[in-house]
Design a protein around this motif. Structure first.
Motif, mmCIF file in Angstrom:
data_model
loop_
_atom_site.group_PDB
_atom_site.id
_atom_site.type_symbol
_atom_site.label_atom_id
_atom_site.label_comp_id
_atom_site.label_asym_id
_atom_site.label_seq_id
_atom_site.Cartn_x
_atom_site.Cartn_y
_atom_site.Cartn_z
ATOM 1 N N HIS A 149 3.847 7.255 7.509
ATOM 2 C CA HIS A 149 2.687 6.590 8.093
ATOM 3 C C HIS A 149 3.063 5.831 9.369
ATOM 4 N N LEU A 150 4.278 5.280 9.413
ATOM 5 C CA LEU A 150 4.699 4.573 10.615
ATOM 6 C C LEU A 150 4.925 5.556 11.766
ATOM 7 N N LEU A 151 5.486 6.735 11.471
ATOM 8 C CA LEU A 151 5.618 7.762 12.500
ATOM 9 C C LEU A 151 4.250 8.160 13.050
ATOM 10 N N THR A 152 3.278 8.316 12.154
ATOM 11 C CA THR A 152 1.927 8.656 12.597
ATOM 12 C C THR A 152 1.371 7.574 13.509
ATOM 13 N N LYS A 153 1.582 6.324 13.136
ATOM 14 C CA LYS A 153 1.111 5.209 13.961
ATOM 15 C C LYS A 153 1.732 5.263 15.347
ATOM 16 N N ALA A 154 2.988 5.721 15.462
ATOM 17 C CA ALA A 154 3.672 5.811 16.756
ATOM 18 C C ALA A 154 3.287 7.059 17.530
ATOM 19 N N GLY A 155 2.487 7.942 16.933
ATOM 20 C CA GLY A 155 2.102 9.184 17.592
ATOM 21 C C GLY A 155 3.112 10.291 17.408
ATOM 22 N N ILE A 156 3.934 10.182 16.371
ATOM 23 C CA ILE A 156 4.973 11.169 16.063
ATOM 24 C C ILE A 156 4.572 11.913 14.800
ATOM 25 N N GLN B 262 0.816 -1.216 0.000
ATOM 26 C CA GLN B 262 0.000 0.000 0.000
ATOM 27 C C GLN B 262 0.851 1.268 0.000
ATOM 28 N N LEU B 263 2.076 1.179 0.525
ATOM 29 C CA LEU B 263 2.941 2.354 0.649
ATOM 30 C C LEU B 263 4.311 2.028 0.059
ATOM 31 N N PRO B 264 4.438 2.008 -1.257
ATOM 32 C CA PRO B 264 5.684 1.557 -1.878
ATOM 33 C C PRO B 264 6.822 2.573 -1.803
#
Length: 556
Positions: A525-532, A515-517
């Motif tokens: 998106h991973l930073l967002t998932k971590a709350g960053i 989805q995120l190549p």
């Protein structure tokens, strides 16, 4: 409701097969997916068929003679996908006067269903007239079908194929309209086997490819899916093709042959592996890509082996399309069926090429038969938690007892999807308990404890697809900045863990690359998932980065 329960749907009444005995299913998407006016519809179809015939003249020298037994065609609005479909229908015109029945299998976009569903309709209506349903053929296939009218009422995937079929085959045509919902490839394959027939029957598989990715990425994704179909790599995932269930059914026929799988007997060898006791030869088939396009191509189709046209806007979200044809060749045919990666038009099918969806797991090796065990274990855990009845040998405890390797330490993620959409995902990054216990606990947590979703209900359980990912040991990445991280990442291979100095932590499995190549988007998106903050750009090692690899086993 499956197979033996078929008579119990709709008060146990199934129509006897004559037009006046059942209702006529009216056109549901005329005026939306194609013109509602008869004259305008005929003109549009003829124009698109003319375009398909012109392309076919270029392609025909490379194609087998005779009538294709099956085609895969898109089902979007005619202005978007009609020319791609017309290429296959121009080829099927060879069968006019011979073909009397079209078995059309599409997916379910509106009303989900478990299995392969026919309807109570005695005919389908389009602006070009009424086409009788061959209810007699449906009756002969009842062991592989259910009856479900709601799933057909507004579904477009089958309907949009009917006007093309009416045009090329004329008034003698009958149809068998089917919707394939959540079902294993062999289930859909058995429905096709039951309806396969002889030269009088063609099989129409209705499917688009990727949906609403930027065109530059969509083309790349679709070409991978096209290659998987062309080389009969099962299974195609619903995220790659909305008609994945129908496609997988056709590919199952191509790999297993025409003998119904439910009649095969299975025995275990001394090594514990399973093998079929039925050794009958598989019928030879010849599968060819015809052409491909996207909704952003303005109806221009790239023939197999040719490059795609220039993109109008690489960032425009598009839907992908392709058309294929399958010939059923005679035994002893001397055609050289050799795979050639440079020749996209030809794939010979001689044996199954079925693989688990797999990402390297470093030094961790797992035999292929463990895929079935892990997926069965995850499903058994969910069924037990939901209070669904199960045989004693199918409980999680029994599965673990039969497979001692599940007692070894392991870390896993269990991912649940429903109709291609995430429904739950829970896992562990490091092994601290047995793999079997880890899978059981995460399967239950993904189903009922993922805070992003309501708990899975008993009624919803049959709609779920399960994936079990077994993780390798995370390894630190010697990078000190975001730029270094993005340059070091291996798209499609690396799972990533990010941890900041405040203890905020998150991970993405390697499957997320689909989805995120782009590495920047993947990290954001991973930073967002971590709350960053997703744009956070560190330079002095403020973020700890670890990578890991997985072996992922997916049902679909």
């Amino acid at each position: 409701m499956m197979r033996s329960d078929i008579f119990h749907e709709n008060n146990g009444v199934r129509n006897a097969g004559r037009l006046h005995d059942g209702y006529v299913r009216p056109a549901a998407v005329a005026g939306a997916f194609y013109p509602a006016d008869r004259t305008q519809l005929k003109q549009l179809i003829n124009t698109q068929l003319d375009y398909g015939r012109a392309l076919l003249k270029q392609l025909e020298p490379q194609l087998p003679a005779g009538i294709p037994k099956a085609v895969i065609v898109p089902h979007a609005g005619y202005v978007y996908s009609g020319t791609t479909a017309a290429l296959a229908y121009a080829l099927l015109e060879r069968g006019r006067g011979v073909v009397k029945r079209a078995v059309i299998v599409g997916p379910t976009h509106r009303v989900p269903v478990r299995g392969v569903a026919c309807s109570n309709a005695a005919a389908f209506e389009t602006p070009l007239g009424v086409v009788p349903v061959d209810v007699g053929a449906e009756r002969r296939a009842w062991g592989s079908l259910i009856v479900n009218d709601p799933t057909h009422a507004q579904e477009h995937a089958v309907e949009v194929q009917v006007p093309f079929l009416q045009t090329i085959f004329g008034p003698e045509l009958t149809i068998v309209p089917l919707n394939a919902g959540d079902a294993a490839p062999e289930e859909v394959g058995d429905a096709l086997r039951a309806l396969w027939g002889g030269p009088e029957t063609v099989i129409i598989i209705s499917s688009d490819l990727s949906h609403y990715h930027p065109e530059a990425y969509a083309r790349q994704l679709d070409d991978e899916t096209i290659s998987d179909i062309a080389h009969v790599r099962l299974p195609i995932h619903p995220r790659r093709a909305c008609g994945a269930y129908p496609i997988n059914g056709l590919l199952d026929v191509l790999t297993r042959g025409l003998k119904p799988t439910r009649r095969e007997t299975i025995r275990e060898t001394s090594s514990g592996e399973q093998e079929r006791s039925d050794k009958s030869p598989i019928e030879p088939f010849d599968l060819r890509l015809l052409g491909r396009s996207t909704s952003g191509d303005d109806g221009v189709v790239a023939l197999a082996g040719n490059s795609r046209p220039a993109m109008n806007d690489p960032d425009e979200p598009v839907v992908g399309y392709a058309s294929f044809a399958v010939w059923q060749t005679e035994d002893g045919d001397d055609n050289p069926h050799e795979e050639n990666a440079a020749d996209e038009t030809r794939t010979a099918v001689g044996k199954a090429d079925v693989k688990a969806s797999s990402h390297s797991a470093g030094n961790q090796t797992m035999p292929e038969d463990r895929r079935t065990v892990l997926l069965s274990l995850a499903r058994a855990a969910i069924r037990e938690h939901l209070g669904l009845d199960d045989a004693p040998e199918h409980t999680p405890e029994a599965i673990v007892n039969r497979n001692p390797w599940l007692n070894e330490p392991g870390a896993s993620f269990v991912t649940l999807t429903e109709r291609g959409q995430l429904r739950g995902c829970i896992g562990t990054l490091e092994a601290y308990r047995s793999l079997g216990r880890d899978v059981v606990e995460h399967a239950i947590d993904a189903a009922v404890h993922d805070p992003r979703f309501f708990p899975v209900s008993r009624e919803e359980y049959p709609l779920l697809d399960v994936e079990v990912s077994v993780l390798g040991k995370p390894a630190p990445m010697p990078v000190r900045s975001r730029t270094e991280l993005e340059q070091a990442l291996r798209p499609g291979e690396d799972g990533l863990i990010l941890t900041d100095r405040h203890g905020r932590r998150a991970t993405f499995l390697p499957q997320v690359w689909e989805q995120l190549p782009n590495p920047y988007d993947f990290v954001s998106h991973l930073l967002t998932k971590a709350g960053i903050t997703p744009s956070y750009d560190w330079k002095n090692g403020e973020i700890e980065c670890e990578r890991y690899e997985v072996t992922a086993y997916a049902e679909q």
